[in-house]
Design an enzyme around this catalytic site. Structure first.
Site, PDB file in Angstrom:
ATOM      1  N   SER A  62       0.833  -1.200   0.000  1.00 17.23           N
ATOM      2  CA  SER A  62       0.000   0.000   0.000  1.00 17.23           C
ATOM      3  C   SER A  62       0.865   1.245   0.000  1.00 17.23           C
ATOM      4  O   SER A  62       1.980   1.252   0.545  1.00 17.23           O
ATOM      5  CB  SER A  62      -0.859  -0.021   1.270  1.00 17.23           C
ATOM      6  OG  SER A  62      -1.430   1.237   1.494  1.00 17.23           O
ATOM      7  N   TYR A  95      -1.734  -1.455  10.985  1.00 17.15           N
ATOM      8  CA  TYR A  95      -2.044  -1.926   9.623  1.00 17.15           C
ATOM      9  C   TYR A  95      -0.845  -1.671   8.702  1.00 17.15           C
ATOM     10  O   TYR A  95      -0.355  -2.571   8.021  1.00 17.15           O
ATOM     11  CB  TYR A  95      -3.297  -1.225   9.083  1.00 17.15           C
ATOM     12  CG  TYR A  95      -3.441  -1.362   7.579  1.00 17.15           C
ATOM     13  CD1 TYR A  95      -3.791  -2.583   7.007  1.00 17.15           C
ATOM     14  CD2 TYR A  95      -3.189  -0.281   6.721  1.00 17.15           C
ATOM     15  CE1 TYR A  95      -3.893  -2.714   5.618  1.00 17.15           C
ATOM     16  CE2 TYR A  95      -3.286  -0.405   5.345  1.00 17.15           C
ATOM     17  CZ  TYR A  95      -3.640  -1.623   4.800  1.00 17.15           C
ATOM     18  OH  TYR A  95      -3.730  -1.754   3.433  1.00 17.15           O
ATOM     19  N   LYS A 115       2.097  -4.181   6.518  1.00 17.81           N
ATOM     20  CA  LYS A 115       2.533  -4.092   5.108  1.00 17.81           C
ATOM     21  C   LYS A 115       4.053  -3.990   5.034  1.00 17.81           C
ATOM     22  O   LYS A 115       4.702  -4.667   4.235  1.00 17.81           O
ATOM     23  CB  LYS A 115       1.895  -2.874   4.419  1.00 17.81           C
ATOM     24  CG  LYS A 115       0.391  -2.973   4.260  1.00 17.81           C
ATOM     25  CD  LYS A 115      -0.005  -4.107   3.333  1.00 17.81           C
ATOM     26  CE  LYS A 115      -1.488  -4.292   3.230  1.00 17.81           C
ATOM     27  NZ  LYS A 115      -1.881  -5.614   2.737  1.00 17.81           N
TER      28      LYS A 115
HETATM   29  P1  NAD Z   1     -11.099  -6.537   1.307  1.00 14.72           P
HETATM   30  O1  NAD Z   1     -11.278  -6.522   2.781  1.00 14.72           O
HETATM   31  O2  NAD Z   1     -12.276  -6.252   0.444  1.00 14.72           O
HETATM   32  O3  NAD Z   1     -10.455  -7.920   0.837  1.00 14.72           O
HETATM   33  C1  NAD Z   1      -9.609  -8.696   1.649  1.00 14.72           C
HETATM   34  C2  NAD Z   1     -10.193 -10.091   1.693  1.00 14.72           C
HETATM   35  O4  NAD Z   1      -9.347 -10.928   2.490  1.00 14.72           O
HETATM   36  C3  NAD Z   1     -11.583 -10.118   2.328  1.00 14.72           C
HETATM   37  O5  NAD Z   1     -12.469 -10.793   1.456  1.00 14.72           O
HETATM   38  C4  NAD Z   1     -11.384 -10.898   3.629  1.00 14.72           C
HETATM   39  O6  NAD Z   1     -12.527 -11.645   3.973  1.00 14.72           O
HETATM   40  C5  NAD Z   1     -10.182 -11.765   3.288  1.00 14.72           C
HETATM   41  N1  NAD Z   1      -9.380 -12.180   4.438  1.00 14.72           N
HETATM   42  C6  NAD Z   1      -8.893 -11.396   5.440  1.00 14.72           C
HETATM   43  N2  NAD Z   1      -8.175 -12.140   6.296  1.00 14.72           N
HETATM   44  C7  NAD Z   1      -8.204 -13.421   5.838  1.00 14.72           C
HETATM   45  C8  NAD Z   1      -7.656 -14.649   6.298  1.00 14.72           C
HETATM   46  N3  NAD Z   1      -6.926 -14.722   7.414  1.00 14.72           N
HETATM   47  N4  NAD Z   1      -7.898 -15.763   5.566  1.00 14.72           N
HETATM   48  C9  NAD Z   1      -8.637 -15.722   4.431  1.00 14.72           C
HETATM   49  N5  NAD Z   1      -9.189 -14.588   3.956  1.00 14.72           N
HETATM   50  C10 NAD Z   1      -8.971 -13.446   4.650  1.00 14.72           C
HETATM   51  O7  NAD Z   1      -9.911  -5.520   0.959  1.00 14.72           O
HETATM   52  P2  NAD Z   1      -9.394  -5.003  -0.440  1.00 14.72           P
HETATM   53  O8  NAD Z   1      -9.676  -3.549  -0.522  1.00 14.72           O
HETATM   54  O9  NAD Z   1      -9.837  -5.890  -1.523  1.00 14.72           O
HETATM   55  O10 NAD Z   1      -7.825  -5.146  -0.210  1.00 14.72           O
HETATM   56  C11 NAD Z   1      -7.097  -6.273  -0.642  1.00 14.72           C
HETATM   57  C12 NAD Z   1      -5.658  -6.115  -0.202  1.00 14.72           C
HETATM   58  O11 NAD Z   1      -5.127  -4.892  -0.730  1.00 14.72           O
HETATM   59  C13 NAD Z   1      -5.476  -6.035   1.315  1.00 14.72           C
HETATM   60  O12 NAD Z   1      -4.283  -6.715   1.653  1.00 14.72           O
HETATM   61  C14 NAD Z   1      -5.316  -4.544   1.570  1.00 14.72           C
HETATM   62  O13 NAD Z   1      -4.563  -4.279   2.708  1.00 14.72           O
HETATM   63  C15 NAD Z   1      -4.575  -4.102   0.311  1.00 14.72           C
HETATM   64  N6  NAD Z   1      -4.783  -2.681   0.009  1.00 14.72           N
HETATM   65  C16 NAD Z   1      -6.041  -2.186  -0.127  1.00 14.72           C
HETATM   66  C17 NAD Z   1      -6.221  -0.831  -0.382  1.00 14.72           C
HETATM   67  C18 NAD Z   1      -7.613  -0.247  -0.516  1.00 14.72           C
HETATM   68  O14 NAD Z   1      -7.755   0.965  -0.439  1.00 14.72           O
HETATM   69  N7  NAD Z   1      -8.652  -1.040  -0.731  1.00 14.72           N
HETATM   70  C19 NAD Z   1      -5.114   0.006  -0.511  1.00 14.72           C
HETATM   71  C20 NAD Z   1      -3.847  -0.543  -0.378  1.00 14.72           C
HETATM   72  C21 NAD Z   1      -3.684  -1.884  -0.117  1.00 14.72           C
HETATM   73  C1  UD1 Z   2      -6.442   5.375   4.107  1.00 14.23           C
HETATM   74  C2  UD1 Z   2      -5.499   4.909   5.176  1.00 14.23           C
HETATM   75  C3  UD1 Z   2      -4.347   4.159   4.516  1.00 14.23           C
HETATM   76  C4  UD1 Z   2      -4.886   2.996   3.685  1.00 14.23           C
HETATM   77  C5  UD1 Z   2      -5.889   3.535   2.675  1.00 14.23           C
HETATM   78  C6  UD1 Z   2      -6.551   2.433   1.888  1.00 14.23           C
HETATM   79  C7  UD1 Z   2      -5.655   6.437   7.090  1.00 14.23           C
HETATM   80  C8  UD1 Z   2      -4.960   7.496   7.870  1.00 14.23           C
HETATM   81  N1  UD1 Z   2      -5.018   6.042   5.953  1.00 14.23           N
HETATM   82  O1  UD1 Z   2      -5.729   6.181   3.210  1.00 14.23           O
HETATM   83  O2  UD1 Z   2      -3.459   3.665   5.499  1.00 14.23           O
HETATM   84  O3  UD1 Z   2      -3.835   2.352   2.994  1.00 14.23           O
HETATM   85  O4  UD1 Z   2      -6.923   4.273   3.354  1.00 14.23           O
HETATM   86  O5  UD1 Z   2      -7.381   1.653   2.706  1.00 14.23           O
HETATM   87  O6  UD1 Z   2      -6.722   5.955   7.471  1.00 14.23           O
HETATM   88  N2  UD1 Z   2     -11.624  11.652   3.838  1.00 14.23           N
HETATM   89  C9  UD1 Z   2     -12.576  12.558   4.287  1.00 14.23           C
HETATM   90  N3  UD1 Z   2     -13.696  12.057   4.887  1.00 14.23           N
HETATM   91  C10 UD1 Z   2     -13.932  10.722   5.066  1.00 14.23           C
HETATM   92  C11 UD1 Z   2     -12.944   9.815   4.595  1.00 14.23           C
HETATM   93  C12 UD1 Z   2     -11.801  10.307   3.994  1.00 14.23           C
HETATM   94  O7  UD1 Z   2     -12.398  13.763   4.149  1.00 14.23           O
HETATM   95  O8  UD1 Z   2     -14.961  10.343   5.644  1.00 14.23           O
HETATM   96  C13 UD1 Z   2     -10.423  12.175   3.171  1.00 14.23           C
HETATM   97  C14 UD1 Z   2      -9.115  11.801   3.852  1.00 14.23           C
HETATM   98  O9  UD1 Z   2      -8.765  12.731   4.831  1.00 14.23           O
HETATM   99  C15 UD1 Z   2      -8.148  11.778   2.654  1.00 14.23           C
HETATM  100  C16 UD1 Z   2      -9.028  11.334   1.481  1.00 14.23           C
HETATM  101  O10 UD1 Z   2     -10.365  11.588   1.884  1.00 14.23           O
HETATM  102  O11 UD1 Z   2      -7.674  13.080   2.384  1.00 14.23           O
HETATM  103  C17 UD1 Z   2      -8.891   9.858   1.171  1.00 14.23           C
HETATM  104  O12 UD1 Z   2      -9.115   9.113   2.367  1.00 14.23           O
HETATM  105  P1  UD1 Z   2      -9.160   7.516   2.376  1.00 14.23           P
HETATM  106  O13 UD1 Z   2     -10.087   7.037   1.316  1.00 14.23           O
HETATM  107  O14 UD1 Z   2      -9.431   7.068   3.774  1.00 14.23           O
HETATM  108  O15 UD1 Z   2      -7.707   7.075   1.916  1.00 14.23           O
HETATM  109  P2  UD1 Z   2      -6.266   7.476   2.516  1.00 14.23           P
HETATM  110  O16 UD1 Z   2      -6.359   8.541   3.516  1.00 14.23           O
HETATM  111  O17 UD1 Z   2      -5.360   7.714   1.371  1.00 14.23           O
END
Ligand code: NAD
Ligand code: UD1
Length: 348
Positions: free
Chosen positions: A128, A152, A156
């Site tokens: 991430s 969290y 990573k």
């Molecule tokens: P998500 O929660 O929708 O998907 C993660 C999936 O993993 C879920 O379906 C959950 O049920 C499953 N899971 C969790 N723990 C498990 C375990 N121990 N065994 C089996 N299944 C398990 O999240 P996402 O947004 O699809 O994210 C996927 C990956 O990408 C995650 O590792 C997350 O940290 C990373 N990531 C997401 C974002 C974002 O903004 N969505 C940003 C950066 C990184």
């Molecule tokens: C957040 C997490 C980051 C994670 C990422 C994806 C924090 C501090 N950071 O990032 O670790 O990898 O999500 O899951 O939680 N915002 C609002 N109102 C809201 C929600 C968000 O103003 O209700 C703003 C935030 O301040 C930011 C932007 O929207 O400026 C995006 O927020 P968000 O979607 O949570 O993503 P990140 O902050 O980039």
């Protein structure tokens, strides 16, 4: 075609990636414990894949259940693993660090051990942009210093380090760490999308729930940043572009020169909270009432990616702009206002 194991395949990014893999001709076995997802996502992916659904199977398991995972690897040989499974709510990780270390770290260690035992050493891991912390400058390149402000983010960072150590110890590993920026939007069909549990932490799922009337207003976390309009700036990327980035990474794993490499997956463009809300209002025709709130602890001011390395080495570039992201997010939201559940149902 290669057989890919996708962990967390029922989740938001996992489900979109499984679909793109199937459409690209891969065979896929996905595992998930449905901790933050629904079995409906799996049926919808199958529906969208049509005839290619025959190349897809699913096993419900928790990665920490070594015996269950062993069984999967015994029954099926995998060419590579895409590892999405993990918990991802920053606030929850601060409240429950042990839950995050147990789930994300132990789950990953068991996965890697079972992979080694079965001779599978090709991996794509979901990292991430959170590992850049509050970057001193933008765009963030892959060489920037790394930091974490919450458990969290630390999971990573630790898994990234674990991957570098694995490669250092055994050059047969081929690993790609993908640092995602802010995935948003949904599949253009509106059949699959993001369905977070409880009150969303992230911007777009929150906006979406305001638009469908589930939440009254969006609180903007800070309007005193040094940005165009005072609100935080992020690099939003369409989830289908992100899914395609995984296919590019899988192809790169076949490069004999690859060891353990890291790539940003973003668009390289920064968008403020207010710009994103405006784009969503235009796409949906819905007014999003706003409340100005204070800064959220741990938030950075401006984060966006340098996309040069991914473009050059993965031959991948995001295609969609924020209007596409908002259109597809609204299409999903309006067709599924309660995600994979229905009004009155419990969320999952
Ligand atoms: P998500 O929660 O929708 O998907 C993660 C999936 O993993 C879920 O379906 C959950 O049920 C499953 N899971 C969790 N723990 C498990 C375990 N121990 N065994 C089996 N299944 C398990 O999240 P996402 O947004 O699809 O994210 C996927 C990956 O990408 C995650 O590792 C997350 O940290 C990373 N990531 C997401 C974002 C974002 O903004 N969505 C940003 C950066 C990184
Ligand atoms: C957040 C997490 C980051 C994670 C990422 C994806 C924090 C501090 N950071 O990032 O670790 O990898 O999500 O899951 O939680 N915002 C609002 N109102 C809201 C929600 C968000 O103003 O209700 C703003 C935030 O301040 C930011 C932007 O929207 O400026 C995006 O927020 P968000 O979607 O949570 O993503 P990140 O902050 O980039």
């Amino acid at each position: 075609m290669p057989m890919i194991l996708v962990t967390g395949g029922a989740g938001y990014i996992g489900s979109h990636t499984v679909l793109q893999l199937l459409l690209a001709g891969y065979n896929v076995l996905a595992v998930d414990n449905f901790d933050n997802s629904s079995a409906v996502a799996i049926s919808r992916v199958k529906e969208l894949a049509g005839k290619l659904a025959k190349n897809f199977s699913f096993v419900e398991l928790d990665l920490r259940n070594r015996a269950a995972l062993e069984k999967v690897f015994t029954n099926q040989k995998f060419d590579a693993v895409i590892h999405f499974a993990g918990l991802k709510a920053v606030g929850e990780s601060v409240q429950k660090p042990l839950l995050y270390f147990d789930n994300n770290l132990i789950g990953t260690i068991i996965l890697f051990q079972v992979m080694v035992a079965h001779g599978c050493k090709k991996l794509v891991f979901s990292s991430s942009a959170t590992v850049y912390g509050w970057p001193k400058e933008v765009p963030c390149t892959e060489e920037f210093p790394l930091s974490s402000t919450n458990p969290y983010g630390r999971t990573k960072l630790i898994i990234e380090e674990m991957c570098r150590d694995l490669y250092c110890a055994d050059k047969n590993w081929k690993i790609i760490l993908l640092r995602y920026f802010n995935p948003v939007g949904a599949h253009p069909s509106g059949f699959i999308g993001e369905d977070p549990r409880g009150i969303p932490n992230n911007l777009m799922p929150f906006v979406q729930q305001v638009a469908v009337g589930r939440l009254p207003s969006l609180t903007v976390f800070g309007n005193d940043y040094k940005t165009c309009d005072g609100t935080g700036v992020r690099d939003y990327i369409h989830v289908v572009d992100l899914a395609e980035g995984h296919i590019a990474a899988l192809r790169k794993l076949d490069d004999p020169k690859i060891g353990c490499e890291v790539y940003n997956l973003g668009t390289g463009k920064g968008t403020s909270v207010l710009e994103m809300v405006k784009a969503f209002e235009q796409a949906s025709g819905k007014k999003i009432p706003l409340a100005m709130g204070g800064r959220r602890p741990g938030d950075a001011e401006i984060v966006y990616a340098s996309t040069k390395k991914a473009e050059k080495e993965l031959n991948w570039k995001a295609k969609h702009d924020i209007d596409d992201m908002c259109r597809d997010q609204w299409n999903w939201a309006s067709k599924n206002p309660y995600g994979y559940g229905r009004s009155g149902d419990s969320p999952k």
